[in-house]
Design an enzyme around this catalytic site. Structure first.
Site, mmCIF file in Angstrom:
data_model
loop_
_atom_site.group_PDB
_atom_site.id
_atom_site.type_symbol
_atom_site.label_atom_id
_atom_site.label_comp_id
_atom_site.label_asym_id
_atom_site.label_seq_id
_atom_site.Cartn_x
_atom_site.Cartn_y
_atom_site.Cartn_z
ATOM 1 N N GLY B 62 1.179 19.968 -3.570
ATOM 2 C CA GLY B 62 1.530 18.597 -3.156
ATOM 3 C C GLY B 62 2.868 18.511 -2.459
ATOM 4 O O GLY B 62 3.635 17.574 -2.670
ATOM 5 N N ILE B 90 -3.205 19.819 0.759
ATOM 6 C CA ILE B 90 -4.498 19.811 1.434
ATOM 7 C C ILE B 90 -4.352 19.344 2.878
ATOM 8 O O ILE B 90 -5.293 19.410 3.656
ATOM 9 C CB ILE B 90 -5.555 18.922 0.733
ATOM 10 C CG1 ILE B 90 -4.986 17.532 0.438
ATOM 11 C CG2 ILE B 90 -6.084 19.584 -0.515
ATOM 12 C CD1 ILE B 90 -6.059 16.543 0.017
ATOM 13 N N ARG B 91 -3.178 18.830 3.224
ATOM 14 C CA ARG B 91 -2.966 18.391 4.605
ATOM 15 C C ARG B 91 -1.728 19.049 5.185
ATOM 16 O O ARG B 91 -0.858 19.517 4.458
ATOM 17 C CB ARG B 91 -2.837 16.862 4.644
ATOM 18 C CG ARG B 91 -4.115 16.169 4.161
ATOM 19 C CD ARG B 91 -4.058 14.689 4.411
ATOM 20 N NE ARG B 91 -3.979 14.376 5.829
ATOM 21 C CZ ARG B 91 -3.799 13.147 6.292
ATOM 22 N NH1 ARG B 91 -3.704 12.127 5.441
ATOM 23 N NH2 ARG B 91 -3.738 12.936 7.590
ATOM 24 N N ASP B 108 -6.070 23.421 -2.527
ATOM 25 C CA ASP B 108 -6.781 22.222 -2.986
ATOM 26 C C ASP B 108 -6.914 22.318 -4.494
ATOM 27 O O ASP B 108 -7.675 23.136 -5.015
ATOM 28 C CB ASP B 108 -8.169 22.184 -2.321
ATOM 29 C CG ASP B 108 -8.981 20.967 -2.759
ATOM 30 O OD1 ASP B 108 -8.488 20.182 -3.597
ATOM 31 O OD2 ASP B 108 -10.114 20.815 -2.258
ATOM 32 N N ILE B 109 -6.214 21.451 -5.214
ATOM 33 C CA ILE B 109 -6.218 21.565 -6.682
ATOM 34 C C ILE B 109 -7.573 21.196 -7.274
ATOM 35 O O ILE B 109 -7.836 21.460 -8.445
ATOM 36 C CB ILE B 109 -5.125 20.692 -7.342
ATOM 37 C CG1 ILE B 109 -5.324 19.211 -7.028
ATOM 38 C CG2 ILE B 109 -3.741 21.164 -6.935
ATOM 39 C CD1 ILE B 109 -4.578 18.302 -7.973
ATOM 40 N N TYR B 197 -2.059 5.919 -12.826
ATOM 41 C CA TYR B 197 -1.089 7.004 -12.577
ATOM 42 C C TYR B 197 -0.283 7.279 -13.842
ATOM 43 O O TYR B 197 -0.157 8.441 -14.279
ATOM 44 C CB TYR B 197 -0.172 6.605 -11.413
ATOM 45 C CG TYR B 197 0.963 7.562 -11.133
ATOM 46 C CD1 TYR B 197 0.719 8.899 -10.848
ATOM 47 C CD2 TYR B 197 2.286 7.116 -11.128
ATOM 48 C CE1 TYR B 197 1.766 9.768 -10.574
ATOM 49 C CE2 TYR B 197 3.337 7.975 -10.853
ATOM 50 C CZ TYR B 197 3.070 9.302 -10.587
ATOM 51 O OH TYR B 197 4.103 10.160 -10.316
ATOM 52 N N LYS B 201 -0.292 10.641 -16.364
ATOM 53 C CA LYS B 201 0.919 11.416 -16.640
ATOM 54 C C LYS B 201 1.153 11.537 -18.153
ATOM 55 O O LYS B 201 1.643 12.570 -18.623
ATOM 56 C CB LYS B 201 2.133 10.805 -15.934
ATOM 57 C CG LYS B 201 2.123 11.047 -14.438
ATOM 58 C CD LYS B 201 2.148 12.542 -14.087
ATOM 59 C CE LYS B 201 2.295 12.788 -12.597
ATOM 60 N NZ LYS B 201 2.276 14.228 -12.254
#
Lengths: 293, 293
Positions: B62, B90-91, B108-109, B197, B201
């Site tokens: 990330g 991924i990008r 890619d996770i 989110y 976490k």
């Protein structure tokens, strides 16, 4: 116990023979296990949903192993009628007595399509989600525990959101941990569980709280039912204490006299579950409660 | 900022041209993106793992969106050498400046096989897991948030366990909630987050604590880095305050004079991350820390 179910009437006890009344359609209980594919193979189409708005139609997952699922099913059946309560699991019930309580069908919480089919075909409005991989098994198979307890829960919640179901997910005393305060454990406190089972139940609690924001009108509900000893080793011990004392008049207990066991009478727990499910959404300040407090 | 990376040497900045020294094998950075299938297509076999035990080989997931990943990469590169730190996403990175800091590759996770391949091929020993769907995006796409933040985390943890990696997962101020105490928020307290989110976490924190029991020798680690404002809207505001004040000599702030913003200086945070990763396992009393305390 099973005796109750039998005592309540033999004609009710064999659900396969008793027709399910649903609008104008007379379906045998066995239909519950037919998929839409099966129906289509025979040129049939799934029936329209039931229109009975008096009573909820209830699916209980993970009903195979007993006390909780079957106990609640008996209470709900008395309240709402036998054919409004469906027990389910991925495996056959351990004893024939289970299917004498209510209809029992196959449901796989990891198969979202299968679950949705059951919800639609049976016009389910309440979902009691008891399926879980418990402490000891989970510690030995973390991958399975994550799959069933987390991915399975997510499937349940997605379906509940999509179909406007009320959901009940029991939590566990294992959702707390050594750093949580005791006597009594407050409604809100530190939760640092020690098992993957406990971690997944904290996740269920938090998902319930967070999703209530999206699903208030659908009255999505999760509760903790911590402090209930009847699924742990301690509970078997407690049951033995009471049974032996009643039977023989005495029981020599090896615990110190000031030892507190985290126990709750199962009938109180089941009543709390029903009252929680029946409560109007706007009367609930939270989506998680410690029923044992 | 990017200027630092450029100032540190242009020959280091273009990683594609600089060979990765790994035992007897001289690999171009581009090899990092070849799969074992590709190698096999050309009759090759994957190289043996590096034997350098001096420095960890670090993968940061990330990394595309900046401040955190790139900031930490710069710190780690200074400590362990540029080619021991790999940024990934991924990008493509948002700016070319990112790939001037360290090697940048696709990971890619949600693709466990892809991740394992990267870990093996690059002999990864530390995994800094920054990939996440943050608050606002997660609220608008709960399914994506669950997939990336929970399933993705599980993939990371499984791979870390299988390969004996140290893992760092940042938590968030959003892992607390309105019912958590403040000023200062204790290390352990009520955590009832309000977003998917935050919920994911909390799950990461609990998974870290629970899995340390299985992976102590592998020194699996998770920490909270709550209180860091640099990824929230508040932080943009804070940055603007400081920048404007330095630039023009003054800034009229609309906050009350007694308002406390939950901020942490980014260099302190990155240093805490590095010290946490370097700490011997037996010196850690916990796997989750509030770095901002």
């Amino acid at each position: 116990d099973v005796g109750d179910a039998v005592a309540e009437g033999c004609s009710e006890a064999c659900w396969e023979q008793s027709p399910v009344q649903c609008g104008e359609i007379d379906l045998s209980g066995a239909w519950l296990q037919l998929s839409s594919q099966h129906l289509s193979d025979f040129g049939g189409t799934p029936p329209p949903p039931c229109t009975d708005t008096e009573h909820p139609k209830i699916l209980i997952t993970g009903s195979r192993l007993g006390q909780l699922g079957v106990g609640l099913a008996k209470l709900l059946r008395r309240q709402f009628g036998k054919n409004n309560v469906i027990l389910s699991d991925i495996r056959k019930p351990q004893t024939m007595s289970t299917i004498m309580v209510c209809p029992f069908i196959f449901s796989d919480i990891l198969d979202s399509k299968n679950l949705r089919e059951i919800v639609v075909n049976n016009n389910i409005s309440w979902l009691i989600h008891y399926s879980a991989v418990l402490s000891a098994v989970g510690e030995n198979n973390v991958a399975l525990a994550k799959e069933v307890n987390i991915t399975g829960l997510h499937n349940i919640l997605d379906i509940a959101t999509d179909h406007g179901l009320r959901v009940f997910v029991p939590s566990t005393i294992g959702a707390f941990g050594p750093s949580s305060p005791r006597d009594p454990t407050p409604e809100l406190c530190v939760q640092r569980p020690r098992t993957i089972y406990g971690v997944s139940k904290v996740h269920a609690e938090l998902m319930g709280e967070v999703r209530r924001r999206y699903t208030d009108t659908q009255r999505y509900q999760v509760t903790t039912t911590t402090g209930m000893g009847w699924i742990s080793a301690a509970s078997d011990y407690a049951v033995q204490i009471f049974h032996t004392a009643v039977k023989t008049g005495c029981f020599e207990c090896n615990l110190r006299s000031d030892t507190l066991l985290p126990m709750m009478y199962i009938d109180d727990c089941l009543r709390a579950t029903l009252e929680f499910m029946e409560a109007p959404a706007d009367s609930l300040l939270s989506r998680t409660y410690n029923s044992a407090r």
